[in-house]
Design an enzyme around this catalytic site. Structure first.
Site, PDB file in Angstrom:
ATOM      1  CG  ASN A  10       6.293  -5.124   4.933  1.00  0.00           C
ATOM      2  OD1 ASN A  10       6.878  -5.247   6.000  1.00  0.00           O
ATOM      3  ND2 ASN A  10       6.693  -4.629   3.712  1.00  0.00           N
ATOM      4  CG  ASP A  66       4.971   0.531   5.502  1.00  0.00           C
ATOM      5  OD1 ASP A  66       6.158   0.156   5.639  1.00  0.00           O
ATOM      6  OD2 ASP A  66       4.719   1.662   4.870  1.00  0.00           O
ATOM      7  CG  HIS A  82       2.365   2.756   2.132  1.00  0.00           C
ATOM      8  ND1 HIS A  82       3.630   2.368   1.878  1.00  0.00           N
ATOM      9  CD2 HIS A  82       2.272   3.165   0.987  1.00  0.00           C
ATOM     10  CE1 HIS A  82       4.053   2.257   0.771  1.00  0.00           C
ATOM     11  NE2 HIS A  82       3.150   2.882   0.211  1.00  0.00           N
ATOM     12  CG  ASP A 132      10.256   2.760   5.155  1.00  0.00           C
ATOM     13  OD1 ASP A 132       9.696   3.415   4.336  1.00  0.00           O
ATOM     14  OD2 ASP A 132       9.897   1.746   5.547  1.00  0.00           O
ATOM     15  CG  HIS A 179      15.412  -4.712  -0.428  1.00  0.00           C
ATOM     16  ND1 HIS A 179      14.334  -5.533  -0.342  1.00  0.00           N
ATOM     17  CD2 HIS A 179      14.866  -3.747   0.012  1.00  0.00           C
ATOM     18  CE1 HIS A 179      13.239  -5.054  -0.198  1.00  0.00           C
ATOM     19  NE2 HIS A 179      13.562  -3.639  -0.100  1.00  0.00           N
TER      20      HIS A 179
END
Lengths: 434, 315, 199
Positions: free
Chosen positions: A90, A150, A177, A304, A308
């Site tokens: 992604n 995902d 997911h 995972d 950010h």
């Protein structure tokens, strides 16, 4: 180049000497007096494990290099004891073509700290409508084996069926997911229950995950294909997987370190550092996940890792981005939640963090036994210390870790990628590459 | 008291003190000269990320009648889409030298986060579906005026509880003041985990209002139902909702003589409340609006008029 | 303006072991009654010419029962009803920001209002004069009296503003560190005025 690891304890067993030579384990056990290694490392009291393999990590490149790059993520991984990571698709642009996955693989090679294995998207643009070029990605130099949308759920049953069928030709696995968007849409951000009701946060009910996993195991059975369930978060999902495995369905699954340790009452503070998808859940879910990882119903720990930038988290809870860092704290959290509680020994940690993930990802040179002739992808762990997480000292470009300031019971002392040390004394050997 | 973020910030004494102060502020509003001096020189910013003419005006009048300088800043349109973080927006406004921020936001917990970042006082004017403490205070004030002491009183709240910050703050505050609460809603509009709240719940409005299920009712509060909820599939049609959960004239007659009908406004006549009920002598909707100004004056006075705890000089 | 009510423990030894002197009585209950009567007569004398067009405004807390008693005595002596009210000055104090938030007292307008009348402010103790100055500000928002006068039970000196009382029950020289304690039956169960040493 030869290195002698003197007095290390493979898988937490008896202390022995391990000789590494030209990228391979040359010998385990007492060496003959004539062996003269270039370097000897005193590993008294340290545990030697196969280098960890992460099935689920977000390296953000291409597209969000302000939050993380393949290089900085690789550094975080190496410091966390990883020798291989699977980079989720992604990105921006989405990794749904051979060109993008090859670019990610190249960036990983250039950084040279871990083996970066790109994950390919299941559907074009992650839109959940049409299959992506799965075959071409599998044949590319990146040799993709794991395919996942995902971040999003492959919700359409027919598309999921097609994906299951198609991927068989390329020896691949679909990693789902699981999040039914009709039961938990993009605004859902808090485990549905007492906390979500009281705090007024949109609920993310466990059944939104469980119902998709139930559907997918049945589809995997029907198509004779493989399913891998990403970030299992509920006791109910564990039950579905247990049932499916007992039935002989080819399903594997992973759990994140944070889901083994943290619960949803942390959301009382409305601090988005605790916002993650799937969300933190209840004590009973945490307990069920730990037991499932211990008995092997859940096959692997996968971080995972989701970096950010601060401005993506400095919002109201509902508006903030989902995700937590995980690569550098994984070992410590697993040590606290699984080893410290007596649920898993170090051999078990090796199995869940290295052996099984390598098998799921089809990696033949990672997760190998610590025996002569095997590739030297290893990590040295200190299980006797206490390691306080200093957010500002993390190798990631981002700082969104829920464990900031927390003291964990184990740390990585050294990591070896094909016999070359990437990490020594808990620090990167060469610094973060450009 | 530094901030008012939640009804739970107030214990019984503090809540009562605010209501008593509000009563005195209210009395002054009957005079010709409504302006009072205690907040002269203080600057209050209404920082509203969500539209609201009535609440904002209520706070504006409250501040101005206490001689504060009040400025309205509309930060509508998600800061996410403008690329500015919530933190930056809040700090930029506070940096202008503000004494208090009155904040309304469409996301639960946003006001609490802002209070953690800025140094000035913060009043929560409504955060998402979480809390609206000044609404609960004005509801309690209105009830107290009609019923006297709220100890032991039974208040029924009806409507979309799941999405209601008014309901959450009222459950907390009414319990603090010694009253007991029953929530009535269809199952699709009851929040998860409501069983652990300090209140009763029911899906049957008639049984509740008649007193059969939970005892005599001293007051009814009807919550606004957003028509947009229909697209979320929470109930079939407006008619379905009105027939099963609306305050019809028949249901109005189930109430005891003394029981008032409250509504936070704006009302959807014909949906959650019939016009007969809305216009009846029991309806205290306009009292609530007046109470709103008095209560907000009391809150601003108690937050800003005296020295901060840290500043109190020994006298 | 008075200090806080001492507990019986405080009348005993101070923390350092030295004994605190007992409060000195200034006015007994009989004295208080006499003083109130005298002020009532003085008010009557002063305002008879204008036809008793006055209103009494007591300043909470103890100014209120004093005003009510004055009104009762005036009614008795001059056979005329004088309207009584109360004027809470908390919101007009000039020292609001120096202490924590204070609760508000009641403001009750006397019947017929205050505009055009002579308003007699009534308080128990006159000290710095700031309370009265705040009262004058508060009066301004209530209406426009023809004149404002001030009646106090005790004037203890130490004015910080150019304020004076028209009617004084007792002039009492004090040191600033001392406390003038006024007790009234309606609030404290007994009538007396005492002078306390510094704490």
């Amino acid at each position: 180049m030869s290195i002698l690891l003197a007095g290390a304890k493979p898988l937490g067993g008896k202390a022995v000497d391990i000789l590494i030579e030209d990228g391979t384990i040359a010998g385990v056990g007492k060496m003959s007096a004539s062996a003269t290694p270039d370097e000897t490392i005193d590993c008294t009291g340290l545990i030697l494990l196969p280098g960890f393999v992460d099935l689920h990590t977000h390296l953000r490149e291409p597209g969000r290099e302000d939050a993380e790059t393949v290089a900085s993520g690789s550094a975080a991984a190496a410091l966390g004891g990883y020798t291989a990571v699977h980079a989720m698709a992604n990105t921006n642009p989405v990794a749904d073509t051979a060109e993008i996955v090859e670019q990610v693989a190249r960036l990983g090679e250039r950084a040279g700290l871990v083996d970066v294995r790109p994950v390919g998207a299941v559907s074009k643009g992650l839109a959940g409508q049409e299959l992506a070029e799965i075959g071409t990605m599998a044949r590319s130099a990146a040799a993709v084996r794991i395919f996942s949308d995902d971040g999003r759920c492959v919700h359409d049953s027919r598309l999921m069926r097609r994906a299951f069928e198609y991927v068989k030709a390329f020896g691949g696995v679909i990693a789902q997911h699981a999040q039914d968007p009709r039961l938990a849409d993009s605004t859902a951000c808090c485990h549905e229950g007492e906390v979500s009701g009281r705090l007024g946060l949109p609920g993310w009910p466990g059944v939104a995950e469980e119902s998709i996993v139930a559907r997918d195991v049945m589809l995997a059975e029907h198509t004779g294909s493989r399913l891998h369930v990403c970030h299992v978060s509920t006791a109910g999902t564990v039950e579905v997987i247990r049932w499916a495995k007992a039935r002989g369905i080819d399903v594997t699954s992973e759990v994140t370190p944070h889901h083994l340790l943290l619960t949803c009452d942390l959301l009382d503070s409305y601090d988005p550092v605790f916002k993650v998808n799937p969300p933190l859940r209840s004590d009973s879910d945490v307990q069920a996940l730990r037991e499932a990882l211990a008995d092997g119903t859940i096959d692997a720990v996968a971080t995972d890792h989701a970096p950010h930038a601060p401005h993506d988290k400095d919002h109201a809870f509902a508006d903030a981005a989902f995700g937590m860092l995980g690569l550098q704290t994984a070992l410590g959290v697993v040590a606290e939640s699984m080893v410290g509680t007596g649920l898993l020994d170090w051999a078990g940690v090796a199995d869940r963090m290295s052996v099984r993930p390598a098998a799921i990802g089809g990696l033949s040179t990672h997760g190998r036994p610590i025996e002569a002739g095997e590739p030297a992808n290893l990590t040295l762990v200190d299980a006797n210390g206490s390691y306080t997480v200093d957010a500002d000292a993390l190798a990631s470009k981002s700082r969104n870790t829920p464990f900031a300031g927390r003291t964990l019971p184990a740390g990585v002392v050294a990591t070896f990628l094909r016999g070359r040390a990437t990490v020594r004394d808990g620090k990167l050997v060469d610094g973060i590459p450009a | 008291m530094k901030n008012l973020l939640s009804a739970a910030d107030l214990d019984r004494d503090e809540a009562t003190a605010i209501l008593d102060t509000a009563a005195r502020m209210h009395a002054i509003q009957g005079r010709e000269v409504k302006k009072l001096p205690p907040l002269r020189g203080r600057t209050i910013v209404n920082l509203f990320f969500e539209d609201s003419t009535r609440t904002r005006s209520s706070f504006e009048i409250a501040g101005k009648w206490l001689s504060a300088d009040v400025i309205n800043v509309s930060a509508k349109g998600s800061s996410v889409s403008k690329g500015e973080s919530l933190r930056d927006t809040a700090l930029t406004v506070a940096a202008m030298g503000v004494d208090a921020l009155v904040v309304r936001h469409n996301a639960s917990g946003a006001v609490q986060r802002i209070a953690g970042w800025v140094g000035c006082r913060v009043v929560n004017a409504g955060d998402g579906t979480h809390e609206h403490p000044t609404q609960a205070l004005l509801d309690a004030y209105t009830l107290r005026n009609r019923l006297g002491d709220l100890e032991g009183r039974h208040v029924v709240i009806v409507g979309d509880i799941t999405h209601s910050r008014v309901a959450r703050s009222n459950v907390i505050l009414l319990n603090t003041l010694g009253a007991r609460v029953t929530l009535v809603a269809p199952p699709t509009l009851m929040p998860s985990g409501v069983a652990s709240w300090t209140c009763e719940t029911s899906w049957d409005l008639d049984a509740t209002l008649s007193g059969k299920e939970f005892g005599d009712v001293d007051a009814v509060m009807m919550l606004r139902v957003q028509r947009e909820r229909m697209s979320g599939g929470y109930f079939a049609t407006e008619r379905e909702y009105a027939i099963n959960y609306g305050l019809s004239p028949q249901r109005l007659d189930l109430l005891a003589e003394h029981a008032p009908v409250l509504h936070p406004g704006p009302m959807n006549r014909g949906l959650e409340i019939s016009s007969v009920a809305a216009d009846s002598a029991r309806s205290v909707v306009l009292d609530q609006v007046q109470a709103g100004v008095a209560v907000r004056m009391a809150v601003l006075y108690r937050l800003l008029a005296g020295a901060a705890e840290e500043e109190v000089l020994s006298v | 303006m008075t200090g806080h009510a001492p507990t019986s423990a405080e009348s005993a030894d101070a923390a350092d072991g030295a004994a605190i002197p007992a409060p000195v009585p200034v006015l007994s209950d009989a004295d208080v009654a006499r003083v109130i009567d005298r002020i009532a007569h003085q008010i009557i004398e002063n305002t008879a010419k204008s036809g008793f067009d006055i209103a009494l405004l007591g300043i909470p807390t103890r100014g209120v029962p004093l005003a009510q008693r004055l009104a009762a005595r005036i009614a008795l002596f001059a056979d005329t009803t004088v309207p009584v009210g109360s004027l809470d000055i908390t919101l007009y104090r000039d020292d609001l920001r120096l202490r924590g938030v204070r609760p508000l007292g009641d403001t009750v307008e006397p019947e017929g209002g205050i505009t055009g009348r002579t308003v007699v402010l009534v308080d128990d103790v006159l000290f710095s004069g700031r309370t009265i100055r705040a009262a004058l500000d508060a009066l301004k928002d209530l209406g426009r009296p023809r004149a404002v006068q001030l009646a106090v039970l005790v004037d203890r000196g130490h004015r910080e503003l150019p304020i004076r009382a028209d009617y004084v029950g007792k002039n009492l020289p004090t040191a600033t560190a001392q406390n003038v304690r006024v007790r009234l039956t309606e609030i404290d169960g007994v009538d007396c005025v005492e002078l306390e040493a510094a704490e």
